[in-house]
Structures are given as C-alpha cells and as structure tokens.
Design an enzyme around this catalytic site. Structure first.
Site, PDB file in Angstrom:
ATOM      1  CG  ASP A   1      38.737  30.490  39.480  1.00 37.47           C
ATOM      2  OD1 ASP A   1      39.016  30.121  40.334  1.00 37.47           O
ATOM      3  OD2 ASP A   1      37.455  30.075  39.183  1.00 37.47           O
TER       4      ASP A   1
ATOM      5  CB  THR B   1      39.213  44.345  41.001  1.00 39.30           C
ATOM      6  OG1 THR B   1      39.863  43.642  41.722  1.00 39.30           O
ATOM      7  CG2 THR B   1      39.793  44.840  39.580  1.00 39.30           C
ATOM      8  CE  LYS B   2      33.303  40.604  42.007  1.00 39.57           C
ATOM      9  NZ  LYS B   2      31.849  40.248  41.964  1.00 39.57           N
ATOM     10  CG  PHE B   3      38.077  39.780  42.554  1.00 44.08           C
ATOM     11  CD1 PHE B   3      37.332  38.510  43.047  1.00 44.08           C
ATOM     12  CD2 PHE B   3      37.680  40.090  41.361  1.00 44.08           C
ATOM     13  CE1 PHE B   3      36.504  37.854  42.314  1.00 44.08           C
ATOM     14  CE2 PHE B   3      36.724  39.451  40.723  1.00 44.08           C
ATOM     15  CZ  PHE B   3      36.221  38.582  41.072  1.00 44.08           C
ATOM     16  CD  GLU B   4      43.993  45.925  43.643  1.00 43.21           C
ATOM     17  OE1 GLU B   4      45.306  46.375  43.851  1.00 43.21           O
ATOM     18  OE2 GLU B   4      43.437  46.205  42.558  1.00 43.21           O
TER      19      GLU B   4
ATOM     20  CE  LYS C   1      38.570  22.595  47.540  1.00 46.59           C
ATOM     21  NZ  LYS C   1      37.365  21.665  47.934  1.00 46.59           N
TER      22      LYS C   1
ATOM     23  CD  GLU D   1      39.617  43.357  31.429  1.00 45.26           C
ATOM     24  OE1 GLU D   1      39.426  42.981  32.483  1.00 45.26           O
ATOM     25  OE2 GLU D   1      39.518  44.627  30.910  1.00 45.26           O
TER      26      GLU D   1
ATOM     27  CG  ASP E   1      43.199  38.109  45.378  1.00 51.00           C
ATOM     28  OD1 ASP E   1      43.201  37.492  44.085  1.00 51.00           O
ATOM     29  OD2 ASP E   1      42.462  38.116  46.062  1.00 51.00           O
TER      30      ASP E   1
ATOM     31  CG  ASP F   1      38.566  28.250  25.666  1.00 50.20           C
ATOM     32  OD1 ASP F   1      39.634  29.158  25.917  1.00 50.20           O
ATOM     33  OD2 ASP F   1      38.582  26.929  25.963  1.00 50.20           O
TER      34      ASP F   1
END
Length: 246
Positions: free
Chosen positions: A141, A216-219, A145, A66, A177, A118
């Site tokens: 991420d 996830t929290k982002f979802e 922009k 992952e 998302d 990395d």
C-alpha cells in the site's frame, strides 16, 4: 493512589494496513474450511518463540517469506514455479488468504503455508535470525497522501528487522509503482548496514524487472496510467557494510 497503581496510557501503534471486511465467496469459504487448519495459522495464536517451519512444511528447504500476498494471484504462480522452496505468505485480509488457498489447491502445490496477521510481529517474535533465504514485498500500500507516509511498511525499523532475519546472501526484493515510495525504499534499504544493493551499478540502483516475477494487476494498472514500476533487490551482507562504501 500509589505510583505502581497508576495505569500507563495505551500507545497506539501505527500500522501499514487497513482492516477490511471479511465476507468471503462460497468458493473462498470452502477453500478456507478445507485447508486452513493444515496450511494456515494466525500470527497472534502462534506458540511463543520461533516458528517451527521445517516441521510445518514436513521438510527442510530454503524459506521464502512474502509480506502482503493480497488476493494471491501472483503468489500462487510463484509458489508453483518454485517447488524447491518452502513458501510462507503473510497477509491480514482473510478473503485474500482464502483466495490464495483456493488458487494453491487448483495448482496442486504443497510448498505453501499462510499466516494471518502483522508481518512485523511475525518477524520480531517468530522468525529466527538468519532463517530466511528471501523476503518479497510486492506493491505494498503506497499510502500516497504525505500525511500518511508514516504508515508505509518499508521504514527503517522494518527493514532492519528483515535484514537480521535473512541469511548471509539472502535477498530482499521490493517492487512498487509509486516513484516517491520507490525512492523512499531505496533510501531506507541503502542506509541499512546489513544490506547491499545487487544492482548498485545500474542507473539509480534500480534492478531490472525479473522475468520470473508475474505481472500483477497493480503493475498493469500502472502501465495503463503511465507510472513506472521499480524493482529493488538487496542482499544480506556477511558483515555490516562500511559507511564509506555505501
């Protein structure tokens, strides 16, 4: 000055992550102190050559990588749900890795190892071709922009590198998302000859959301803000896909 004495100017490398602070909570620090020496390593400190994953895990099992485990909430759940795999998480954010170690400790899992650094360097220098059964990149991420799109992780060189490290039939699973990033992911993965879309017959080629992937929290935030979440599931082909079939 001889030509051999001239210094080659340093070329800056575009990275897909931001260096953040490393202050940890007391609980994270304790988890780090208890487990890092056994379960963690810095990518930059790895011995030259392939990672000895079987030795590190103490067994031979399918190896899942992952990339970008964040604060580890989703990762810890996936690790606990898949005791039959060796789960390797790579992340640059030290408190995130410490939190993942804390969650793994609470779940009493033994099939997790973590790497700090990395992911591109890890893949290129320390993962053998065909060594991975799956690579997961969830909500990287988005660098929304336009001038920052070059910093996005999912770019042709990285996808090509991932494809070479997957075993035949191995899976690359992506989720985001951000619609324009999803479209970029689809374009890049579809153009990689070593990959084929498992869900090419579905509208847009998008994969149905796997029920086993934790929300996830982002979802959750995306749903609250009315943004669609896209999953992409590609697999490593036995042979490069003919251009006419893509």
């Amino acid at each position: 000055m001889n030509a051999s004495d001239q210094q080659v100017p340093h070329r800056r490398t575009v990275v897909s992550y931001v260096q953040r602070g490393e202050r940890m909570t007391a609980g994270q620090q304790r988890a780090w102190d208890r487990h890092w020496d056994e379960l963690g390593a810095d990518v930059s400190a790895l011995p030259e050559g392939p990672l000895a994953a079987d030795s590190w895990f103490g067994r031979r099992a399918p190896l899942v990588l992952e990339i970008g485990s964040g604060m580890g909430e989703t990762t810890a759940q996936l690790v606990a749900a898949e005791p039959e795999v060796n789960y390797l998480a790579v992340e640059v954010y030290k408190p995130g890795l410490a939190q993942l170690l804390l969650r793994a400790e609470g779940a009493e899992v033994s099939n997790l190892r973590v790497l700090r650094g990395d992911a591109s360097v890890l893949l290129r220098e320390h993962i053998e071709p065909g060594a991975l059964s799956e690579v997961r990149i969830y909500f990287p991420d988005p660098w929304p922009k336009k001038r920052h799109h070059k910093r996005r992780l999912v770019q042709p060189p990285v996808v090509e590198l991932i494809a070479t490290r997957l075993r035949p039939g191995g899976v690359l699973h992506l989720a985001t998302d951000w619609t324009d990033y999803a479209e970029q992911m689809m374009e890049v993965c579809s153009a990689e000859p070593l990959l084929r879309n498992r869900f090419s017959a579905e509208p847009g080629g998008w994969a149905p959301r796997p029920p086993w992937r934790p929300v996830t929290k982002f979802e959750n935030r995306a749903h609250e803000e009315g943004r669609a979440v896209h999953d992409l599931i590609f697999e490593r082909a036995d042979e490069p896909e003919p251009a006419a079939d893509r």
